[in-house]
Design a protein around this motif. Structure first.
Motif, short mmCIF file in Angstrom:
data_model
loop_
_atom_site.label_atom_id
_atom_site.label_comp_id
_atom_site.label_asym_id
_atom_site.label_seq_id
_atom_site.Cartn_x
_atom_site.Cartn_y
_atom_site.Cartn_z
N MET A 59 54.02 22.62 -12.02
CA MET A 59 52.78 21.88 -12.27
C MET A 59 52.34 22.06 -13.72
O MET A 59 51.86 21.11 -14.35
N SER A 60 52.50 23.26 -14.28
CA SER A 60 52.12 23.46 -15.68
C SER A 60 53.03 22.66 -16.61
O SER A 60 52.57 22.11 -17.63
N ASP A 61 54.31 22.58 -16.26
CA ASP A 61 55.23 21.76 -17.08
C ASP A 61 54.93 20.27 -16.93
O ASP A 61 55.16 19.49 -17.87
N LEU B 63 47.13 30.33 -4.57
CA LEU B 63 47.39 28.88 -4.70
C LEU B 63 46.16 28.14 -5.21
O LEU B 63 46.27 27.25 -6.07
N ILE B 64 44.98 28.52 -4.71
CA ILE B 64 43.75 27.84 -5.14
C ILE B 64 43.47 28.14 -6.61
O ILE B 64 43.07 27.25 -7.37
N VAL C 209 43.43 26.06 -12.10
CA VAL C 209 43.92 26.10 -13.48
C VAL C 209 44.57 24.76 -13.85
O VAL C 209 44.37 24.23 -14.95
N PHE C 210 45.33 24.21 -12.90
CA PHE C 210 45.96 22.91 -13.14
C PHE C 210 44.91 21.83 -13.37
O PHE C 210 44.99 21.04 -14.33
N LEU C 211 43.92 21.76 -12.50
CA LEU C 211 42.89 20.72 -12.62
C LEU C 211 42.10 20.87 -13.91
O LEU C 211 41.77 19.86 -14.57
N GLN C 212 41.82 22.10 -14.30
CA GLN C 212 41.11 22.32 -15.57
C GLN C 212 41.98 21.92 -16.76
O GLN C 212 41.48 21.38 -17.76
N GLY C 213 43.29 22.16 -16.64
CA GLY C 213 44.21 21.73 -17.69
C GLY C 213 44.27 20.23 -17.82
O GLY C 213 44.29 19.68 -18.94
N LEU C 214 44.26 19.55 -16.68
CA LEU C 214 44.26 18.09 -16.67
C LEU C 214 42.97 17.55 -17.29
O LEU C 214 42.98 16.59 -18.08
N LYS D 168 33.93 22.10 -5.37
CA LYS D 168 32.47 22.16 -5.56
C LYS D 168 32.12 22.91 -6.84
O LYS D 168 31.24 22.51 -7.61
N VAL D 169 32.83 24.02 -7.08
CA VAL D 169 32.61 24.81 -8.29
C VAL D 169 32.98 24.00 -9.53
O VAL D 169 32.22 23.96 -10.52
N LEU D 170 34.13 23.36 -9.49
CA LEU D 170 34.60 22.60 -10.65
C LEU D 170 33.68 21.42 -10.97
O LEU D 170 33.49 21.08 -12.15
N ARG D 171 33.11 20.81 -9.95
CA ARG D 171 32.18 19.69 -10.19
C ARG D 171 30.97 20.15 -11.00
O ARG D 171 30.39 19.38 -11.76
N LYS D 172 30.58 21.42 -10.81
CA LYS D 172 29.41 21.94 -11.52
C LYS D 172 29.76 22.44 -12.92
O LYS D 172 28.91 22.48 -13.80
N THR D 173 31.02 22.83 -13.12
CA THR D 173 31.39 23.47 -14.38
C THR D 173 32.07 22.54 -15.38
O THR D 173 32.13 22.85 -16.56
#
Length: 367
Positions: free
Chosen positions: A143-145, A207-208, A213-218, A271-276
Motif C-alpha cells: 500500500m505504501s508503494d 492493520l487499522i 497511515v495510508f489514508l493520511q498519506g493519500l 471518525k478521528v480522521l474526519r476531525k483531524t
C-alpha cells in the motif's frame, strides 16, 4: 402502444442494432450516478488488492496472477486481463457508473496511453494488504508503494495537462481503498498459533494503524474524497468454508468475527480522521453487510449457488489453481455469487456496487 416520434423516424431508416448501440453509448457517457449540480468527478483512483486490481500484477514477477483462462471468460473479447473474475470488476463498474470511461486501466501497464491519465488509473496489486508483511509474502506492490506510484502518476499527469489542471483533477476525483482481507485470511490465520506475534485484537489494531497511515498519506498527496471498503464476511468465502468450515462447509465464525472487529475499529478511526484532516470527505462502504445479504438469500438476487465458485470445483481454486484445465468449471457464471473460491462474479460485483454506491456518493459529494 406509444411510439416516440423521433425513434419511429430513425427506426424506419436505421437498423435496430445501430440504434441500441447509440442509446447504450449515450447512457454510458452520461453515467448513472446522481451528483449535485455543481459537482463533477473527473477521475477515479483505485488502491488495494485483488478485488480491485485491473492487471497491475501482470507486469512483474509474482504468483498472484489471473491473466490466463478461464479468468476473463465474460470480459470484452473473452480476454484474461489480470482481473480476478469472469468479467469486469469494481473499478471498471465505478467509472462506468460515473460515465467517465469503460475500464480503469492498470498504471503499471507500460503501454498505458497518456490520454487515460486525466480520467484515472489503478494502482491496486492483487495480494496486497495493510500489513507490509502481507505484500512481502506475495511479492506484490504494498500500500505504501502504491502511494509512491500515485506520486509518479501526479508528475506524469502534470507534464501532460499542466499544473493547474492536474491540481484540479487530483482535488476533485474519487479515491477508493480496498484491502485487509489478505492480512486476516492469509497472513494472520495461516500463521501457526505458537509463532504468532499478535492476538487478533492487537493485529487488527496494527492493520487499522497502517490503514490510517495510508489514508493520511493519500490526503497529503491531494486526495479529498476517499471511500474505504470494510471487510466482507471472510468466513463465508468458498475457500474458507472448504478449509475451515467442517463437513457441511459452513461459514467460519472466527473469520467473520475478525472481519467485524476490523470494520468496527475502522469506523472509529474514520471518525478521528474526519476531525483531524481539514476538508476531507471519508466514506465507509459496508462490504460485510452487502455481501452477506446476497450469500444468505442468493435466490432473491438471481443466483443459485453461493457457497462455491464457478471455476473448477469452486472449493479451493483461485489464482493458478483456477485455470483452463480446471475440471468442472461452470457454463453459466450468472448463477454463481463467486467466480473462484475467493472473488465474486461480475454479476455479483454489479449488485454489490448498486447496494454501496449511493451511500458512497452521498457521503463524498453531497453536503
Amino acid at each position: 402502444m406509444y411510439h416516440h416520434p423521433v425513434l419511429s423516424f430513425f427506426s424506419s431508416r436505421i437498423p435496430l442494432q445501430v440504434i441500441l448501440i447509440v442509446v447504450a453509448l449515450i447512457c454510458r457517457t452520461q453515467g448513472r450516478v446522481s451528483l449535485p449540480d455543481n459537482v463533477t468527478v473527473p477521475a477515479v483512483f483505485m488502491f488495494g488488492d485483488s478485488i480491485v486490481d485491473t492487471g497491475n500484477n501482470n507486469f512483474f514477477k509474482t504468483v498472484v496472477k489471473s491473466n490466463f483462462p478461464p479468468y476473463g471468460r465474460d470480459f470484452i473479447g473473452g480476454k484474461a486481463t489480470g482481473r480476478f473474475s469472469n468479467g469486469k470488476i469494481p473499478p471498471d463498474l465505478i467509472v462506468e457508473e460515473f460515465g467517465i470511461k469503460e475500464l480503469l486501466p492498470p498504471f503499471l501497464d507500460p503501454s498505458l496511453p497518456l490520454h487515460e491519465l486525466p480520467t484515472g488509473v489503478n494502482f491496486a496489486s492483487s495480494g496486497a494488504g495493510y500489513d507490509p508483511l502481507t505484500s512481502k509474502l506475495f511479492l506484490v506492490v504494498s500500500m505504501s508503494d502504491q502511494l509512491q506510484l500515485f506520486s509518479q502518476y501526479k508528475r506524469r499527469l502534470t507534464n501532460f495537462v499542466g499544473q493547474k489542471r492536474a491540481h484540479k483533477i487530483v482535488a476533485d476525483s474519487l479515491y477508493m481503498a480496498v484491502a485487509g482481507s489478505n492480512d486476516l485470511a492469509e497472513t494472520y490465520f495461516h500463521t501457526p498459533l505458537e509463532t504468532r506475534k499478535y492476538n487478533l485484537h492487537s493485529y487488527t489494531d496494527l492493520l487499522i494503524t497502517s490503514a490510517s497511515v495510508f489514508l493520511q498519506g493519500l490526503y497529503k498527496l491531494g486526495a479529498r474524497r476517499i471511500s474505504i471498503l470494510g471487510l466482507t464476511p471472510l468466513g463465508c468465502l468458498p475457500s474458507q468454508r472448504t478449509v475451515s468450515g467442517g463437513e457441511k462447509r459452513a461459514c467460519v465464525k472466527r473469520f467473520n468475527d475478525a472481519a467485524k472487529m476490523f470494520n468496527s475499529k475502522l469506523l472509529s478511526e474514520l471518525k478521528v480522521l474526519r476531525k483531524t484532516l481539514p476538508h476531507v470527505r471519508l466514506a465507509y462502504a459496508d462490504g460485510y453487510g452487502a455481501l452477506m445479504d446476497i450469500i444468505q438469500a442468493p435466490q432473491e438476487y438471481g443466483f443459485i449457488i453461493a457457497d462455491r465458485g464457478c471455476c473448477g470445483t469452486g472449493l479451493v481454486e483461485t489464482t493458478f489453481l483456477c485455470n483452463q484445465w480446471s475440471p468442472g468449471t461452470c457454463s453459466n457464471s450468472s448463477q454463481f455469487v463467486f467466480w473462484d473460491s475467493y472473488h465474486p462474479t461480475e454479476k455479483a460485483y454489479r449488485i454489490l456496487l448498486h447496494k454501496l454506491l449511493g451511500k458512497i456518493v452521498h457521503d463524498l459529494f453531497h453536503h
